[in-house]
Structure formats: structure tokens, C-alpha cells
Design a protein around this motif. Structure first.
Motif, PDB file in Angstrom:
ATOM      1  N   TYR A   1       0.814  -1.216   0.000  1.00 20.61           N
ATOM      2  CA  TYR A   1       0.000   0.000   0.000  1.00 20.61           C
ATOM      3  C   TYR A   1       0.851   1.272   0.000  1.00 20.61           C
ATOM      4  CZ  TYR A   1      -3.374  -3.511   1.467  1.00 20.61           C
ATOM      5  OH  TYR A   1      -4.159  -4.643   1.545  1.00 20.61           O
TER       6      TYR A   1
ATOM      7  N   SER B   1      -0.543   4.277  -2.151  1.00 21.51           N
ATOM      8  CA  SER B   1      -1.931   4.706  -1.919  1.00 21.51           C
ATOM      9  C   SER B   1      -2.126   6.182  -2.236  1.00 21.51           C
ATOM     10  CB  SER B   1      -2.331   4.412  -0.473  1.00 21.51           C
ATOM     11  OG  SER B   1      -2.304   3.036  -0.212  1.00 21.51           O
ATOM     12  N   SER B   2      -1.249   7.037  -1.726  1.00 21.10           N
ATOM     13  CA  SER B   2      -1.406   8.481  -1.953  1.00 21.10           C
ATOM     14  C   SER B   2      -1.265   8.821  -3.433  1.00 21.10           C
ATOM     15  CB  SER B   2      -0.365   9.244  -1.130  1.00 21.10           C
ATOM     16  OG  SER B   2      -0.536   8.991   0.253  1.00 21.10           O
TER      17      SER B   2
ATOM     18  N   ARG C   1      -4.427   7.697  -5.349  1.00 24.04           N
ATOM     19  CA  ARG C   1      -5.589   8.589  -5.174  1.00 24.04           C
ATOM     20  C   ARG C   1      -5.507   9.792  -6.116  1.00 24.04           C
ATOM     21  NH1 ARG C   1      -4.445   7.472   0.352  1.00 24.04           N
ATOM     22  NH2 ARG C   1      -5.983   6.030   1.255  1.00 24.04           N
TER      23      ARG C   1
ATOM     24  N   LEU D   1      -7.585  -0.680  -3.775  1.00 25.73           N
ATOM     25  CA  LEU D   1      -6.182  -1.064  -3.960  1.00 25.73           C
ATOM     26  C   LEU D   1      -5.988  -2.414  -3.300  1.00 25.73           C
ATOM     27  CD1 LEU D   1      -3.293  -0.487  -4.838  1.00 25.73           C
ATOM     28  CD2 LEU D   1      -2.971   0.801  -2.718  1.00 25.73           C
TER      29      LEU D   1
ATOM     30  N   ARG E   1      -8.063  -3.215  -0.126  1.00 26.93           N
ATOM     31  CA  ARG E   1      -8.309  -2.034   0.712  1.00 26.93           C
ATOM     32  C   ARG E   1      -8.985  -0.951  -0.123  1.00 26.93           C
ATOM     33  NH1 ARG E   1      -3.445   0.382   4.251  1.00 26.93           N
ATOM     34  NH2 ARG E   1      -3.716  -1.694   5.179  1.00 26.93           N
TER      35      ARG E   1
ATOM     36  N   LEU F   1      -9.666   2.359  -1.713  1.00 24.05           N
ATOM     37  CA  LEU F   1      -8.859   3.525  -2.064  1.00 24.05           C
ATOM     38  C   LEU F   1      -9.705   4.792  -2.097  1.00 24.05           C
ATOM     39  CD1 LEU F   1      -6.007   4.426  -2.969  1.00 24.05           C
ATOM     40  CD2 LEU F   1      -6.765   4.063  -5.322  1.00 24.05           C
TER      41      LEU F   1
END
Length: 254
Positions: free
Chosen positions: A91, A94-95, A98, A189, A192, A194
């Protein structure tokens, strides 16, 4: 005199040694006798072998329990560290993901704002739209390679774990709690969430059972959803323009 001392050294040492007075015939105890008396004296209590064995067994059991607890704690720490490393590796994007799904949203909006008739009439517009479609497909393929998958929402039962309800639509033809409009696509993701899908939900008709079949939205629901989507896009565009004006002012100040 000198010759006598050299000939009889033992006689000389005997003459120099002090005489020990007789204390009545009682012999003096030696050091070995004193140690033996201490070892066999009345103050040395006898040791019970059975009690000593039980004491050693209890001590060994206590040490074994402490060892097992230490090993279990070490194993737990190792597993937690391995899980943290795997999650950090899985992960870590992740940022960044997004931010990239917003780019995918803008590509889709650009294609939706081009009418099919206009594409057929204008060759340049057709080439531009085809290029945008190729870019969108390449981006979605890159998303798939990195475990970023879109959430299929239309016609599905509302799930608060995946969806964010923006409005409700009166639609007796649809079971209550059915997603009838998707304002913004959601993504996951791996396993999880997102970004949740922003959707419109019907509130008329019977309750949708789990695993119900997908049904098409009614014309009224489509019209209401279109109005809400237009308002949402207008609000999004206004926020983007405000952010751009702030950036321009900041550039001028700098």
C-alpha cells in the motif's frame, strides 16, 4: 665452632626453636581436625534428597515456562514485522494512486462531453477522442497491474463499505437501497478501499435481497441523477477554478 655448625645443621635449628611448654598432656588440634569438626558438627543439618529434587524440578519448570514465553513473544514480533513490511510494500502507492484516479476521472468526463454525432462529423475531433480513449485504456491497464481496480456500483445493493450515498431518488421500479446512479467511480487497492464510489440510491420499491439481479433505472431516476451529476460537476469545476485562482495569485506574489 664454624665446623660444628656446618656439620650439624639440624642441631642448630633445634637449638634456635622455642620450647613448647607441656599443658598437662592435652594434644593441640590441627587445621584438618578443625575442618572435619565443622563439617560433621551439630550445626550442619541433613539434606533431604527428595525435597531437593522437587525444588530443582520446580525451578526447571519455571525456567522452561519463561523460555517458551520468550520464544512466543519473539515469534509474534517477527510476524508483526513481516506483516508491516508486506503492507508497507503493498500500500505504499496509496497516496499516488488517489491522485491518479482523479486523472482517470477527468479523461472519462472529457469523453462523455463529446457527442457521438460530433465525432462522426469532425475528423479532428474523432482523432482527439480516440487518443483520449487510448490514454484512458493505458491508464486503466496500469491500474490493473498495480492492483488498482474500479468498483462496479450501478444496479448493486448499496454497501457502506464501498459506496458513499450523495442523494436518494424516488423510484418505485427499483428495490430500495439500489445504486441507480454513479457520480464518481470508486476504486480499491488490492483488498483495501482507495476511494468510495459516490452514488445515488433509490428509496422506493421493495427492499433488494442480497444478490438481487441488476435492474435498469427508470427515466425519472435518470433525470434526477443527471441533475445531481450536473450540480456535482459544476461544484467540482468551481472548486478547481478557485484553486487555480489561488495558485495564480500565489505565483504573482512569488
Amino acid at each position: 665452632m664454624a665446623d660444628d655448625a656446618q656439620k650439624n645443621p639440624e642441631d642448630t635449628q633445634a637449638a634456635e626453636a622455642p620450647e613448647i611448654e607441656d599443658d598437662g598432656g592435652i594434644p593441640m588440634p590441627s587445621d584438618d581436625d578443625a575442618l572435619a569438626a565443622e563439617a560433621t558438627g551439630p550445626q550442619a543439618a541433613p539434606v533431604d534428597p527428595r525435597a531437593r529434587l522437587e525444588e530443582l524440578e520446580a525451578e526447571a519448570a519455571d525456567l522452561r515456562d519463561k523460555l517458551l514465553r520468550a520464544l512466543a513473544e519473539t515469534e509474534n514480533v517477527r510476524r508483526r514485522g513481516q506483516r508491516d513490511r508486506e503492507e508497507a510494500s503493498k500500500y505504499a502507492i496509496s497516496s499516488f494512486a488517489r491522485e491518479m484516479v482523479v486523472v482517470a476521472d477527468n479523461l472519462r468526463r472529457a469523453l462523455e462531453h463529446v457527442a457521438p454525432d460530433a465525432r462522426q462529423k469532425d475528423e479532428l475531433l474523432e482523432s482527439l477522442a480516440a487518443g483520449v480513449e487510448m490514454t484512458e485504456r493505458a491508464m486503466l491497464a496500469a491500474f490493473e497491474r498495480f492492483g488498482i481496480r474500479p468498483i462496479e456500483s450501478l444496479g448493486q445493493k448499496f454497501d457502506h463499505n464501498l459506496h458513499e450515498a450523495m442523494f436518494e431518488v424516488e423510484d418505485p421500479a427499483q428495490p430500495a437501497g439500489t445504486v441507480v446512479h454513479e457520480m464518481e467511480k470508486g476504486y480499491v487497492l488490492d483488498d483495501r478501499l482507495l476511494r468510495p464510489a459516490r452514488v445515488g440510491v433509490s428509496r422506493g420499491g421493495p427492499r433488494q435481497p442480497n444478490g438481487g439481479a441488476e435492474a435498469a433505472p427508470s427515466p425519472d431516476a435518470k433525470a434526477a441523477a443527471k441533475e445531481h451529476r450536473a450540480a456535482y460537476e459544476k461544484q467540482t469545476d468551481a472548486q478547481g477554478e478557485a484553486a487555480g485562482s489561488k495558485g495564480a495569485k500565489l505565483d504573482e506574489k512569488l
